[in-house]
Design a protein around this motif. Structure first.
Motif, short mmCIF file in Angstrom:
data_model
loop_
_atom_site.label_atom_id
_atom_site.label_comp_id
_atom_site.label_asym_id
_atom_site.label_seq_id
_atom_site.Cartn_x
_atom_site.Cartn_y
_atom_site.Cartn_z
N THR A 161 46.12 4.60 4.55
CA THR A 161 47.18 3.61 4.36
C THR A 161 47.03 2.49 5.38
O THR A 161 46.45 2.69 6.45
CB THR A 161 48.57 4.26 4.49
N VAL A 162 47.53 1.33 5.02
CA VAL A 162 47.61 0.19 5.94
C VAL A 162 48.93 -0.51 5.69
O VAL A 162 49.27 -0.81 4.55
CB VAL A 162 46.45 -0.81 5.72
N VAL A 163 49.68 -0.75 6.77
CA VAL A 163 50.94 -1.50 6.68
C VAL A 163 50.87 -2.65 7.68
O VAL A 163 50.58 -2.44 8.85
CB VAL A 163 52.15 -0.60 6.99
N LYS A 164 51.11 -3.87 7.17
CA LYS A 164 50.96 -5.05 8.03
C LYS A 164 52.29 -5.42 8.67
O LYS A 164 53.31 -5.55 7.97
CB LYS A 164 50.48 -6.24 7.19
N VAL A 250 55.95 2.25 10.63
CA VAL A 250 55.44 3.63 10.71
C VAL A 250 56.00 4.47 9.56
O VAL A 250 55.29 5.28 8.96
CB VAL A 250 55.79 4.25 12.09
N THR A 251 57.26 4.24 9.23
CA THR A 251 57.87 4.98 8.12
C THR A 251 57.19 4.62 6.80
O THR A 251 56.92 5.49 5.97
CB THR A 251 59.39 4.68 8.04
N ALA A 252 56.91 3.34 6.62
CA ALA A 252 56.23 2.92 5.37
C ALA A 252 54.86 3.57 5.27
O ALA A 252 54.45 4.04 4.19
CB ALA A 252 56.13 1.40 5.32
N ALA A 253 54.14 3.60 6.38
CA ALA A 253 52.81 4.22 6.36
C ALA A 253 52.92 5.72 6.08
O ALA A 253 52.17 6.29 5.28
CB ALA A 253 52.11 3.98 7.70
N ALA A 254 53.88 6.39 6.73
CA ALA A 254 54.06 7.84 6.53
C ALA A 254 54.50 8.14 5.11
O ALA A 254 54.06 9.11 4.49
CB ALA A 254 55.08 8.38 7.53
N HIS A 255 55.37 7.28 4.57
CA HIS A 255 55.83 7.47 3.19
C HIS A 255 54.66 7.36 2.22
O HIS A 255 54.51 8.18 1.31
CB HIS A 255 56.91 6.45 2.85
N ASP A 256 53.83 6.35 2.43
CA ASP A 256 52.68 6.16 1.56
C ASP A 256 51.76 7.38 1.59
O ASP A 256 51.35 7.92 0.56
CB ASP A 256 51.93 4.89 2.00
N LEU A 257 51.48 7.89 2.79
CA LEU A 257 50.60 9.05 2.92
C LEU A 257 51.26 10.30 2.33
O LEU A 257 50.61 11.11 1.67
CB LEU A 257 50.23 9.28 4.39
N ALA A 258 52.57 10.47 2.57
CA ALA A 258 53.28 11.65 2.04
C ALA A 258 53.21 11.67 0.52
O ALA A 258 53.01 12.73 -0.10
CB ALA A 258 54.74 11.66 2.52
#
Lengths: 390, 390
Positions: A161-164, A250-258
């Motif tokens: 994942t990548v979140v800008k 960080v939440t957006a990245a974790a959500h994407d991976l989850a």
């Protein structure tokens, strides 16, 4: 781009021979700084693998410059010798990085170690250490995807994942396809950022993110011995986001991976969101969602395209949440098949032919809500887990 | 001989058309006295079926002269109308028995009702009431086995038991093949005795028996809405056993039926006893046994003949029981594959080809022990529960 999307990070993934398949099995992530901040969240299982015990200590030290990850062996339930193996891996990595062209000078206490694979067997240390040396030689800014591939076990695809942010970035990789259960992170995950952030900010952001993402997925109710989520910060962007901005990214990245983890769960044919609304508290909503997510009869019914709301209500009835049995509504894919605890709309209206399923449970007991994500229980799950030792 | 083994009881089982298969689906058990004492234990699920709510009230009244049981529909999650259906069943049964050659005069409040089958659908009342009338005409001292057959759902065989006391007898029948979980009785069960016993003695004996039998089997972790265990006493033997004698006989009958339930659990290929020893308390031992019994990864491993002690240890690690992770021993079929939390004897020595499996877990934390019985998680379980609505 995975963990190497943010500035200040290099990574590599190599085949060291730990997996009989010959696939990549050792990953290395290096933080070139200038900062080396870290936060970590670990399995709630009391039986913790050696790398978890080691990395918990390392994270407490507050500085991590490298993470070594291996698939092909969990190094769990391996006794004192297994812990020595983890320690030796960190020592070897620190020494090899310090002596390499990696331009780093670091001690073993700055090297986190993560392992995944079969429980109860020692790792083949010569192969692993040789793999670490190969990975160091291969470190690059393009190494994010190879690293993500090297930590796969029964995963069918790498998760990145990548979140800008505004001038800064969060990147990440994760693995996990079984033994996914909440009450912790449920798999191996490394998140990286080039934001400038102190240890408290990193810790607060990571815990807040895990609470509503990794802690709310549940593939099979089974809590692993090795779950680890790390967040590394290089500070290379020179930008210091607010705590809210950092937490959101960080939440957006974790959500994407989850979501990628649940989508790739072992043998799953359905990706199921359980929305619990009308709860007296968020804890109640989470308890109800988890009880439904862990119910094998609900999971097999959905595998069979059966909108069996009776099994859902029976699962709700096992919780301590505030609700009245004759006051619960249940919708499956937007069709309210149950109102006030009894049959309502015709269940034949429910279309379960697609992969995505939404179960909405209204407890009519308050204004709180939570979503738990899970998957169905299929023949392929039984096959993978009876034929493959983890 | 089932429920009609003790003197004072007649029974019948008939096909009333509730099951599309045309198999028997209505059972009736009548207590001809002279006594009509009763004790009951019911599901801990907060979502209780209408017959459970009704029968809890009846048992509180202290007198039960008849039990009507039906398969082919659970009458759970059916709202106020479903409760009225149960009430009407009891009224109809009481009136028909009083007007028949059954030589009984009784009210609806002396008729217990039990149902099992699909949740969320109303029962076809004309068919059910017609079945009750047919059953009354067929009541006999030989009706125990037909009654046991009539309550089967996915059971492949009827479950009956007889335990002889000194001049008195306990008989019983049970059904259940899925949705079996502890924290309650886990199925429908009627136990009968011709012993002379007051309500307190019956209640104490039944609760003590359930605690170590039905409450310690767990096929799939799923708690039903309809679980009911009844103990009826006719006093026809004229013998009053001590409380210890009564408890021992009721426990033996319950144990026999519980083992038959686990042996016939949906799709099971293994019958697994989890002996937890060296526990600091019996509660600890039960908690550990249940955690292992409910772990899908342990259950699929055993289906695959894999003595995967690492998954067992990972399940133990999710409990709050007293133990040290590096102090736990695990044996599978008498081979101590794990000592002190790490690999010990060669796992290839474990023979899992038979149907019976014993897992022994020594927590080394005390002197208490408990056994939980479960089964494996197989393709057939997934098939039955995805293709069959309960």
């Amino acid at each position: 781009m995975s963990v190497t999307a943010p500035r200040g990070f290099r990574a590599a993934g190599v085949a060291a021979g730990l997996k009989s398949s010959g696939n990549a099995d050792v990953a290395l992530v290096v933080n070139d700084g200038p900062d080396a901040g870290v936060a970590g969240v670990f399995t709630a299982n009391r039986v913790k693998a050696a790398p978890v015990l080691w990395t918990q200590q390392v994270v407490r030290g507050g500085v991590v410059r490298a993470v070594v990850l291996n698939s092909g062996g969990a190094n769990a339930c391996t006794g004192p010798a297994g812990f020595q193996d983890t320690h030796a891996t960190a020592e070897h990595t620190a020494a090899a990085l310090s002596g390499s062209s990696a331009r780093l000078l670091l001690g073993a206490g700055e090297v986190a170690v993560c392992s995944t694979g079969l429980i109860g067997e020692r790792l083949p240390m010569p192969a692993l250490l040789s793999g670490v040396r190969t990975a160091i030689r291969g470190l690059s800014r393009d190494g994010g995807l190879p690293a993500a591939r090297a930590i796969m076990t029964t995963d069918t695809r790498p998760k990145t994942t990548v979140v800008k942010g505004s001038g800064w970035t969060v990147g990440g990789m994760a693995k996990g396809a079984g033994m996914l259960a909440p009450a912790m992170a449920t798999m191996l995950c490394v998140l990286t950022t080039d934001a400038v952030a102190g240890p408290e900010a990193l810790d607060a952001a990571l815990r807040a993110a895990c609470r509503v993402t990794f802690d709310r997925i549940d593939s099979d109710g089974c809590l692993s011995t090795n779950d680890t989520v790390l967040l590394l910060a290089s500070g290379a962007s020179g930008v210091e986001p607010t705590e809210a901005e950092l937490t959101a990214a960080v939440t957006a990245a974790a959500h994407d991976l989850a979501q990628q983890l649940i989508a790739d769960a072992e043998g799953a044919t359905k990706q199921i969101a359980i929305d619990v609304v009308g709860a007296a508290s968020e804890d109640d909503a989470v308890e109800v969602g988890r009880a439904v997510a862990r119910n094998n009869l609900v999971k097999t019914a959905l595998f069979g395209n059966d909108p069996n709301w009776g099994r859902i209500l029976a699962a709700v009835g096992t919780t301590t949440a505030a609700f009245q049995p004759d006051g619960v509504d249940v919708a499956v894919n937007e069709v309210w098949v149950c109102r006030a605890g009894a049959a309502a709309e015709d269940r034949s209206k429910v279309d379960l032919t697609g992969r995505d399923v939404t179960i909405r449970i209204d407890l009519h007991a308050g204004a709180d809500a939570a979503t738990i994500w899970t998957n169905d229980l299929s023949h392929a799950y039984v096959h993978e887990n009876s034929a493959y030792s983890t």
